[in-house]
Design a protein around this motif. Structure first.
Motif, PDB file in Angstrom:
ATOM      1  N   THR A 140       0.850  -1.192   0.000  1.00 42.31           N
ATOM      2  CA  THR A 140       0.000   0.000   0.000  1.00 42.31           C
ATOM      3  C   THR A 140       0.880   1.235   0.000  1.00 42.31           C
ATOM      4  N   VAL A 141       0.537   2.213  -0.826  1.00 47.56           N
ATOM      5  CA  VAL A 141       1.270   3.477  -0.832  1.00 47.56           C
ATOM      6  C   VAL A 141       0.772   4.328   0.331  1.00 47.56           C
ATOM      7  N   LEU A 142       1.696   4.729   1.189  1.00 41.19           N
ATOM      8  CA  LEU A 142       1.351   5.525   2.367  1.00 41.19           C
ATOM      9  C   LEU A 142       1.544   7.020   2.148  1.00 41.19           C
ATOM     10  N   ASP A 143       2.466   7.375   1.262  1.00 41.70           N
ATOM     11  CA  ASP A 143       2.713   8.805   1.036  1.00 41.70           C
ATOM     12  C   ASP A 143       3.435   8.978  -0.286  1.00 41.70           C
ATOM     13  N   LEU A 144       3.477  10.223  -0.707  1.00 39.72           N
ATOM     14  CA  LEU A 144       4.042  10.594  -1.990  1.00 39.72           C
ATOM     15  C   LEU A 144       4.722  11.936  -1.809  1.00 39.72           C
ATOM     16  N   ALA A 145       5.962  12.033  -2.254  1.00 35.80           N
ATOM     17  CA  ALA A 145       6.709  13.279  -2.070  1.00 35.80           C
ATOM     18  C   ALA A 145       7.487  13.614  -3.330  1.00 35.80           C
ATOM     19  N   ASP A 146       7.784  14.904  -3.489  1.00 35.90           N
ATOM     20  CA  ASP A 146       8.602  15.362  -4.606  1.00 35.90           C
ATOM     21  C   ASP A 146      10.079  15.171  -4.278  1.00 35.90           C
ATOM     22  N   ASP A 147      10.842  14.760  -5.273  1.00 36.37           N
ATOM     23  CA  ASP A 147      12.294  14.760  -5.145  1.00 36.37           C
ATOM     24  C   ASP A 147      12.751  16.198  -5.394  1.00 36.37           C
ATOM     25  N   PRO A 148      13.291  16.861  -4.381  1.00 35.89           N
ATOM     26  CA  PRO A 148      13.650  18.280  -4.549  1.00 35.89           C
ATOM     27  C   PRO A 148      14.722  18.518  -5.599  1.00 35.89           C
ATOM     28  N   ALA A 149      15.464  17.476  -5.962  1.00 40.25           N
ATOM     29  CA  ALA A 149      16.556  17.670  -6.915  1.00 40.25           C
ATOM     30  C   ALA A 149      16.055  17.787  -8.349  1.00 40.25           C
ATOM     31  N   ASP A 150      15.112  16.917  -8.743  1.00 42.50           N
ATOM     32  CA  ASP A 150      14.732  16.901 -10.156  1.00 42.50           C
ATOM     33  C   ASP A 150      13.226  16.882 -10.391  1.00 42.50           C
TER      34      ASP A 150
ATOM     35  N   GLY B 267      11.190  14.568  -9.598  1.00 42.46           N
ATOM     36  CA  GLY B 267      10.661  13.218  -9.652  1.00 42.46           C
ATOM     37  C   GLY B 267       9.805  12.918  -8.430  1.00 42.46           C
ATOM     38  N   GLN B 268       9.196  11.733  -8.415  1.00 44.54           N
ATOM     39  CA  GLN B 268       8.272  11.373  -7.345  1.00 44.54           C
ATOM     40  C   GLN B 268       8.808  10.208  -6.531  1.00 44.54           C
ATOM     41  N   MET B 269       8.624  10.307  -5.209  1.00 40.40           N
ATOM     42  CA  MET B 269       9.095   9.267  -4.298  1.00 40.40           C
ATOM     43  C   MET B 269       7.889   8.679  -3.566  1.00 40.40           C
ATOM     44  N   LEU B 270       7.650   7.387  -3.778  1.00 43.15           N
ATOM     45  CA  LEU B 270       6.531   6.690  -3.167  1.00 43.15           C
ATOM     46  C   LEU B 270       6.992   5.985  -1.896  1.00 43.15           C
ATOM     47  N   HIS B 271       6.280   6.213  -0.810  1.00 45.63           N
ATOM     48  CA  HIS B 271       6.566   5.544   0.459  1.00 45.63           C
ATOM     49  C   HIS B 271       5.577   4.386   0.615  1.00 45.63           C
ATOM     50  N   LEU B 272       6.083   3.155   0.646  1.00 41.14           N
ATOM     51  CA  LEU B 272       5.245   1.966   0.707  1.00 41.14           C
ATOM     52  C   LEU B 272       5.246   1.388   2.114  1.00 41.14           C
ATOM     53  N   ASP B 273       4.144   0.763   2.484  1.00 39.81           N
ATOM     54  CA  ASP B 273       4.086   0.152   3.810  1.00 39.81           C
ATOM     55  C   ASP B 273       5.074  -1.013   3.884  1.00 39.81           C
ATOM     56  N   GLY B 274       5.676  -1.174   5.049  1.00 31.15           N
ATOM     57  CA  GLY B 274       6.593  -2.283   5.275  1.00 31.15           C
ATOM     58  C   GLY B 274       7.971  -2.105   4.686  1.00 31.15           C
ATOM     59  N   THR B 275       8.260  -0.923   4.162  1.00 33.66           N
ATOM     60  CA  THR B 275       9.583  -0.673   3.584  1.00 33.66           C
ATOM     61  C   THR B 275      10.160   0.603   4.180  1.00 33.66           C
ATOM     62  N   ALA B 276      11.476   0.616   4.324  1.00 37.94           N
ATOM     63  CA  ALA B 276      12.128   1.785   4.911  1.00 37.94           C
ATOM     64  C   ALA B 276      12.468   2.834   3.858  1.00 37.94           C
ATOM     65  N   GLY B 277      12.771   2.382   2.650  1.00 36.25           N
ATOM     66  CA  GLY B 277      13.174   3.311   1.613  1.00 36.25           C
ATOM     67  C   GLY B 277      11.989   3.843   0.831  1.00 36.25           C
ATOM     68  N   THR B 278      12.293   4.447  -0.329  1.00 33.69           N
ATOM     69  CA  THR B 278      11.250   4.976  -1.197  1.00 33.69           C
ATOM     70  C   THR B 278      11.408   4.389  -2.594  1.00 33.69           C
ATOM     71  N   LEU B 279      10.309   4.412  -3.328  1.00 36.75           N
ATOM     72  CA  LEU B 279      10.309   3.971  -4.717  1.00 36.75           C
ATOM     73  C   LEU B 279      10.337   5.215  -5.594  1.00 36.75           C
ATOM     74  N   ALA B 280      11.407   5.393  -6.356  1.00 39.63           N
ATOM     75  CA  ALA B 280      11.588   6.599  -7.164  1.00 39.63           C
ATOM     76  C   ALA B 280      11.040   6.381  -8.570  1.00 39.63           C
ATOM     77  N   VAL B 281      10.175   7.299  -9.020  1.00 38.36           N
ATOM     78  CA  VAL B 281       9.607   7.258 -10.375  1.00 38.36           C
ATOM     79  C   VAL B 281       9.595   8.685 -10.924  1.00 38.36           C
ATOM     80  N   ASP B 282       9.299   8.794 -12.212  1.00 37.46           N
ATOM     81  CA  ASP B 282       9.236  10.120 -12.832  1.00 37.46           C
ATOM     82  C   ASP B 282       7.850  10.739 -12.711  1.00 37.46           C
ATOM     83  N   VAL B 283       6.807   9.930 -12.870  1.00 33.68           N
ATOM     84  CA  VAL B 283       5.425  10.402 -12.754  1.00 33.68           C
ATOM     85  C   VAL B 283       4.616   9.358 -12.021  1.00 33.68           C
ATOM     86  N   VAL B 284       3.483   9.802 -11.451  1.00 35.81           N
ATOM     87  CA  VAL B 284       2.612   8.911 -10.690  1.00 35.81           C
ATOM     88  C   VAL B 284       1.179   9.084 -11.167  1.00 35.81           C
ATOM     89  N   LEU B 285       0.476   7.966 -11.300  1.00 36.38           N
ATOM     90  CA  LEU B 285      -0.959   7.965 -11.581  1.00 36.38           C
ATOM     91  C   LEU B 285      -1.683   7.310 -10.417  1.00 36.38           C
TER      92      LEU B 285
END
Length: 648
Positions: free
Chosen positions: A154-164, A166-184
């Motif tokens: 489950t996606v818990l949050d969504l944040a902008d990558d301040p550098a470029d 891009g989009q960073m997805l925060h998923l349940d049960g994971t410590a890191g983020t999933l980096a993508v260019d766009v989100v639907l």
């Protein structure tokens, strides 16, 4: 070598399945990675997942369901992956499906597969197999360089990558983020926290040892609180109500048996509660028509964008005052065209003469009434939109028994009529409603509706009328409902149902009555049998809640002449980009589906042979996603642009 374009999709249901096909077509040989995040089944998502009550059905015939384009579909970017409809897929895999069901000892599924045909209403768990196979076909056909990654989370949050940007997805049960260019965002149907009225009902039930089931997805609700033999008030008679009845009767061990005349008897298990059922209309949704719906009526005739412009110019349109007369005329015109064409023995004028006079006469005029009275002798053959919509209006029963009998008679008459080609004008009206729905959606998308109509009437009264006439239950479900009514396990309360909380010490109860008669019932439980109304302000979805709290999404909200109107849905611009409270669309965030303003009735799958818009919508959306993903990398502040016009 440059890295692949990365697209993130929240939700793995049929809409995402169709989108994958179009993303692959638009990739054009470029490397592409699509990350699909959803804890539910690939292709089926939450609503159509395999793990649900095996007695629950789809609400569309198997021949009317596809998620793979057929030769009728035009306007798509090549290549196009063709594939079977649901009905064709079951026929192709019948032997394997029967063998698997037999090995699993699942006789219910085995019998379903053996008897499955074009007119079948497929169980949701069997449909989930079709969606899963279509997903596998789609992924297997992806061109080299296009990869799909599934994340059962489950996606818990969504944040902008301040550098470029891009989009960073925060998923349940994971410590890191999933980096993508766009989100639907394509989650489909989402939960809603209880509102004040629902909290009051739940609190009253809790304080007095009663039961309350709030609006929700019937397949997921805990119905064990509805005890065997208990009196239960049920408010709502739509599709959620139909699923509720299935789970509380057959789902508790009861059985239906068929009489020689085709009607049913019900043999209770003893575990059923007694359901006292009412709604605003007081009758169930009209059942599905069992014979072919005509497609050669020349629709639209009276209700089109051109007709609206000719009558109202470019003024803001009110659905009830301005458009309903045109819609009613469209339905009536289709009704009479089919009556004169297929049943001329029930008319007294040549068809062409009647049609010319009908076209010339003003809607609702004495001239039109006189024409119909002269040309259609039997009142039962005349079209009355008010009677179609509210069959109990103006009727009063002297007792609860009389009201119950009146609704049961209506139910049985409607089911019989919808299966009898002698009443084929009903099918023509259905075709007109479908046409009118498309015209209304186009007017809304073009920004032609006034604030109140866009916020309240479109997804409220108008969508409710459409669902009641065109999206009712399978006919067999109404046969079952009639049997339950005759068995005394379902009692009809009538129209205008109202419920009160009676706190009398030692005798607390929910009491219910209706405007159809003087009767009142007392019950130990209340069920609000309807889906939650989408509302961004009250969503229980963690991701949307966090985006809302930060002002990164907003709910539809329009002020007109000092009045505030809102339909609670997500605001997007004309490119489907999410709009924040500052009015600016986010360049890399998109949304589609039932929670999006203007897409309340957006289908998750298509009807074969109809050149369905679903695929072209996905094609346009795929192009927008890849265009946004290809935008030059830059800090987010440089990527924000002016709104292109919000979808209201």
């Amino acid at each position: 070598m440059s890295r692949p374009t990365r697209v993130g999709v929240v939700g793995a249901g049929p809409r995402t399945l169709v989108l994958l096909q179009r993303l692959a077509a638009h990739a054009g040989g470029r490397p592409l990675e699509v990350h699909v995040v959803d804890p539910f089944d690939s292709g089926a998502g939450r609503v159509w997942r395999a793990a649900q009550d095996p007695l629950l059905w789809m609400n569309s015939r198997a021949a009317d369901v596809t998620v793979l384009p057929d030769p009728s579909v035009t306007g798509l970017t090549a290549p196009v992956l063709r594939g079977p409809s649901l009905e064709e897929w079951v026929a192709q895999h019948r032997a394997d499906l029967v063998r698997e069901a037999t090995a699993a000892g699942d006789d219910l599924l085995r019998q379903e597969v053996l008897g499955h045909g074009p007119a079948s209403f497929t169980s949701r768990r069997l449909a989930s197999r079709y969606f899963a196979d279509a997903w596998d076909r789609t992924v297997a056909a992806l061109p080299a360089g296009v990869r799909v990654h599934r994340h059962l989370r489950t996606v818990l949050d969504l944040a902008d990558d301040p550098a470029d940007g891009g989009q960073m997805l925060h998923l349940d049960g994971t410590a890191g983020t999933l980096a993508v260019d766009v989100v639907l965002l394509a989650q489909g149907h989402l939960g809603v926290r209880p509102g004040p009225r629902e909290r009051r009902a739940a609190g009253f039930a809790r304080d007095h040892g009663l039961a309350h089931v709030r609006p929700g997805y019937t397949s997921e609700q805990d119905l064990d609180v509805l005890r065997p033999g208990a009196d239960v008030v049920v408010v709502g008679m739509g599709l959620a109500f139909v699923d509720l009845v299935v789970r509380l009767t057959e789902g508790r061990g009861g059985r239906f048996t068929e009489r020689p005349d085709g009607s049913l008897d019900y043999r209770p298990s003893g575990r059923e509660p007694r359901l006292h059922v009412g709604s605003r209309r007081g009758v169930p949704y009209r059942s599905k028509i069992e014979y072919p719906v005509p497609t050669d009526l020349g629709l639209p005739r009276f209700y089109s964008a051109q007709a609206v412009a000719a009558q109202h110019g470019d003024a803001p349109l009110d659905l009830r005052a301005d458009l309903w007369p045109l819609i009613a005329r469209e339905m009536a015109g289709a009704h009479y065209r089919e009556l004169f064409r297929s049943h001329p023995d029930r008319t007294t004028l040549p068809a062409a003469e009647f049609d010319e006079a009908f076209t010339r006469a003003a809607w609702g005029s004495a001239e039109l009434d006189a024409l119909v009275g002269r040309a259609v002798p039997d009142p039962a053959d005349r079209f009355d939109p008010a009677e179609l919509d509210r069959p109990l209006d103006g009727w009063w029963g002297t007792s609860g028994e009389e009201v119950h009998a009146r609704v049961l008679e209506h139910l049985e008459d409607d089911r019989a009529r919808r299966g009898d080609p002698r009443f084929s004008p009903d099918a023509a009206v259905l075709a007109a409603v479908l046409s009118a729905y498309a015209v209304t959606a186009a007017l809304h998308a073009a920004g032609r509706l006034n604030a109140r109509s866009a916020a309240v009437d479109l997804d409220g009264w108008w969508h409710g009328f459409f669902s009641y006439v065109a999206s009712g239950p399978p006919p067999h479900r109404l046969r079952q409902l009639a049997a339950l009514a005759r068995a005394g396990l379902v009692r009809f309360l009538g129209a205008g149902v109202h419920v009160e909380a009676d706190p009398t010490p030692g005798a607390a109860a929910f009491t219910a009555g209706s405007t159809s008669g003087p009767h009142e019932v007392r019950a130990q439980a209340l069920v609000e049998a309807r889906l939650p109304v989408p509302d961004v302000e009250r969503t229980s979805d963690v991701l949307l809640g966090r985006l809302r709290d930060r002002g990164e999404v907003r709910a539809h909200d329009v002020t007109d002449d000092g009045s505030r109107w809102s339909n609670g849905r997500l605001v997007v611009d004309r490119s489907a980009r999410l709009v924040g409270t500052d009015g600016a669309p986010h360049p890399r965030r998109f949304a589609t589906g039932a929670w999006v303003c203007g897409e309340a009735s957006a289908a998750a799958f298509a009807r074969p042979g109809t050149d369905a818009e679903l695929f072209r919508h996905a094609d346009r959306l795929a192009a927008e996603l890849l265009r946004a993903a290809a935008a030059p990398s830059a800090p987010l502040s440089d990527l924000l642009s002016d709104p292109q016009g919000e979808r209201r």
